[in-house]
Scaffold this active site. Structure first.
Site, PDB file in Angstrom:
ATOM      1  N   LYS A 232      16.020  18.161  48.066  1.00  0.00           N
ATOM      2  CA  LYS A 232      17.177  17.158  49.242  1.00  0.00           C
ATOM      3  C   LYS A 232      18.263  17.414  49.189  1.00  0.00           C
ATOM      4  CE  LYS A 232      13.456  12.619  49.249  1.00  0.00           C
ATOM      5  NZ  LYS A 232      13.274  11.424  49.754  1.00  0.00           N
TER       6      LYS A 232
ATOM      7  N   TYR B 159       8.114  12.186  57.661  1.00  0.00           N
ATOM      8  CA  TYR B 159       8.230  10.280  56.871  1.00  0.00           C
ATOM      9  C   TYR B 159       7.198   9.650  57.990  1.00  0.00           C
ATOM     10  CZ  TYR B 159      11.605  11.822  53.283  1.00  0.00           C
ATOM     11  OH  TYR B 159      11.879  11.937  51.854  1.00  0.00           O
TER      12      TYR B 159
ATOM     13  N   PHE C 138      15.230   1.169  56.411  1.00  0.00           N
ATOM     14  CA  PHE C 138      15.914   2.905  56.437  1.00  0.00           C
ATOM     15  C   PHE C 138      15.283   3.589  56.638  1.00  0.00           C
ATOM     16  CE2 PHE C 138      11.814   2.221  53.917  1.00  0.00           C
ATOM     17  CZ  PHE C 138      11.293   3.052  53.513  1.00  0.00           C
TER      18      PHE C 138
ATOM     19  N   ARG D 240       5.041  14.297  40.483  1.00  0.00           N
ATOM     20  CA  ARG D 240       5.470  13.376  40.537  1.00  0.00           C
ATOM     21  C   ARG D 240       6.110  12.719  38.928  1.00  0.00           C
ATOM     22  NH1 ARG D 240       5.446  11.053  45.228  1.00  0.00           N
ATOM     23  NH2 ARG D 240       4.966   9.146  44.560  1.00  0.00           N
TER      24      ARG D 240
ATOM     25  N   THR E 114      11.450   6.437  42.794  1.00  0.00           N
ATOM     26  CA  THR E 114      12.118   6.704  43.846  1.00  0.00           C
ATOM     27  C   THR E 114      12.771   6.485  43.825  1.00  0.00           C
ATOM     28  OG1 THR E 114      10.198   5.794  45.014  1.00  0.00           O
ATOM     29  CG2 THR E 114      12.157   5.355  46.161  1.00  0.00           C
TER      30      THR E 114
ATOM     31  N   ARG F 182      15.398  12.860  38.858  1.00  0.00           N
ATOM     32  CA  ARG F 182      15.589  11.739  39.699  1.00  0.00           C
ATOM     33  C   ARG F 182      16.381  11.457  38.547  1.00  0.00           C
ATOM     34  NH1 ARG F 182      11.179  10.039  43.009  1.00  0.00           N
ATOM     35  NH2 ARG F 182      11.776  10.935  45.186  1.00  0.00           N
TER      36      ARG F 182
ATOM     37  N   ASN G 288      17.973  10.785  46.754  1.00  0.00           N
ATOM     38  CA  ASN G 288      17.319  10.396  45.526  1.00  0.00           C
ATOM     39  C   ASN G 288      16.696  11.938  44.898  1.00  0.00           C
ATOM     40  OD1 ASN G 288      15.013  10.770  47.050  1.00  0.00           O
ATOM     41  ND2 ASN G 288      13.777   9.138  46.628  1.00  0.00           N
TER      42      ASN G 288
ATOM     43  N   HIS H 111      11.692  14.725  46.559  1.00  0.00           N
ATOM     44  CA  HIS H 111      10.285  14.475  47.038  1.00  0.00           C
ATOM     45  C   HIS H 111       9.290  15.234  47.098  1.00  0.00           C
ATOM     46  CE1 HIS H 111       7.311  12.522  50.100  1.00  0.00           C
ATOM     47  NE2 HIS H 111       6.740  14.390  50.457  1.00  0.00           N
TER      48      HIS H 111
ATOM     49  N   GLU I 286       1.636  17.662  53.861  1.00  0.00           N
ATOM     50  CA  GLU I 286       2.422  17.510  54.098  1.00  0.00           C
ATOM     51  C   GLU I 286       3.116  19.124  53.359  1.00  0.00           C
ATOM     52  OE1 GLU I 286       4.368  15.634  50.847  1.00  0.00           O
ATOM     53  OE2 GLU I 286       3.824  13.531  51.922  1.00  0.00           O
TER      54      GLU I 286
HETATM   55  P1  CMP Z   1      10.626  10.092  49.521  1.00  0.00           P
HETATM   56  O1  CMP Z   1      10.063   9.543  48.956  1.00  0.00           O
HETATM   57  O2  CMP Z   1      10.953  11.247  49.143  1.00  0.00           O
HETATM   58  O3  CMP Z   1      10.006   8.739  49.843  1.00  0.00           O
HETATM   59  C1  CMP Z   1      10.020   7.949  51.421  1.00  0.00           C
HETATM   60  C2  CMP Z   1      12.043   7.816  51.060  1.00  0.00           C
HETATM   61  O4  CMP Z   1      12.839   7.383  51.624  1.00  0.00           O
HETATM   62  C3  CMP Z   1      12.626   7.744  49.951  1.00  0.00           C
HETATM   63  O5  CMP Z   1      11.812   8.881  48.532  1.00  0.00           O
HETATM   64  C4  CMP Z   1      13.630   7.150  49.309  1.00  0.00           C
HETATM   65  O6  CMP Z   1      14.485   8.582  49.631  1.00  0.00           O
HETATM   66  C5  CMP Z   1      13.490   6.695  50.894  1.00  0.00           C
HETATM   67  N1  CMP Z   1      13.791   5.479  51.016  1.00  0.00           N
HETATM   68  C6  CMP Z   1      12.635   4.709  49.889  1.00  0.00           C
HETATM   69  N2  CMP Z   1      13.018   3.293  50.107  1.00  0.00           N
HETATM   70  C7  CMP Z   1      14.287   3.045  50.675  1.00  0.00           C
HETATM   71  C8  CMP Z   1      14.717   2.182  50.784  1.00  0.00           C
HETATM   72  N3  CMP Z   1      15.238   0.464  50.198  1.00  0.00           N
HETATM   73  N4  CMP Z   1      16.310   2.161  51.105  1.00  0.00           N
HETATM   74  C9  CMP Z   1      16.542   3.774  51.310  1.00  0.00           C
HETATM   75  N5  CMP Z   1      15.331   4.874  51.204  1.00  0.00           N
HETATM   76  C10 CMP Z   1      14.527   4.433  50.731  1.00  0.00           C
END
Ligand code: CMP
Length: 133
Positions: free
Chosen positions: A10, A50, A58, A86, A92, A103, A113, A116, A127
């Site tokens: 990212k 997404y 968010f 993963r 996450t 992470r 983070n 993905h 995807e």
């Molecule tokens: P990812 O694994 O790419 O999948 C969805 C993304 O949304 C996640 O990583 C985070 O970057 C983001 N995300 C998930 N939950 C939240 C949250 N509560 N607030 C902000 N970003 C979030």
């Protein structure tokens, strides 16, 4: 079972010159990088990627973060690749992620983070098709 999964490195990671360090985590664990491109994601593609988060509080900030500067999209293959990637990525929220996960090492926050990866065979197929036609 041999699997193919999608990874996005990212914007926060590309901005901090972490591409090589992150790729080496997958490679040294025996996984194969089978497609890779550096791309500035469009709003449209990011919203499709997404779509399961559409409507969440968010979502808008997630889309603006992912589109703000280049990302690296890659496919990774290997035995049980979806779960292995993963596990290497961690949870996450970087603050809760296990020691030495990508992470935990590099993540900034729940929203920034670093990586993905696909969470199932179905999402991996969907995807991979979004980022590599
Ligand atoms: P990812 O694994 O790419 O999948 C969805 C993304 O949304 C996640 O990583 C985070 O970057 C983001 N995300 C998930 N939950 C939240 C949250 N509560 N607030 C902000 N970003 C979030």
């Amino acid at each position: 079972m041999n699997e193919k999964t999608l990874v996005l490195i990212k914007p926060d990671a590309v901005e901090r010159n972490l591409i090589g360090k992150i790729l080496s985590e997958y490679e040294r664990n025996g996984l194969k990088i089978t497609n890779m491109r550096l791309v500035t994601a469009s709003k449209e593609t990011t919203e499709i990627h997404y779509e399961e988060h559409k409507g969440k509080s968010f979502f808008e900030s997630l889309v603006s973060y992912l589109t703000r500067s280049p990302i690296v999209a890659l496919t990774i293959e290997g035995d049980n690749a979806i779960e292995r990637v993963r596990t290497l990525n961690g949870t996450t929220n970087p603050a809760d992620s296990g020691d030495n996960t990508i992470r935990a090492l590099y993540g900034i926050s729940l929203s920034e983070n670093t990586v993905h990866s696909s969470d199932s065979i179905e999402s991996a197929e969907r995807e991979c098709a979004i980022w590599f036609n």
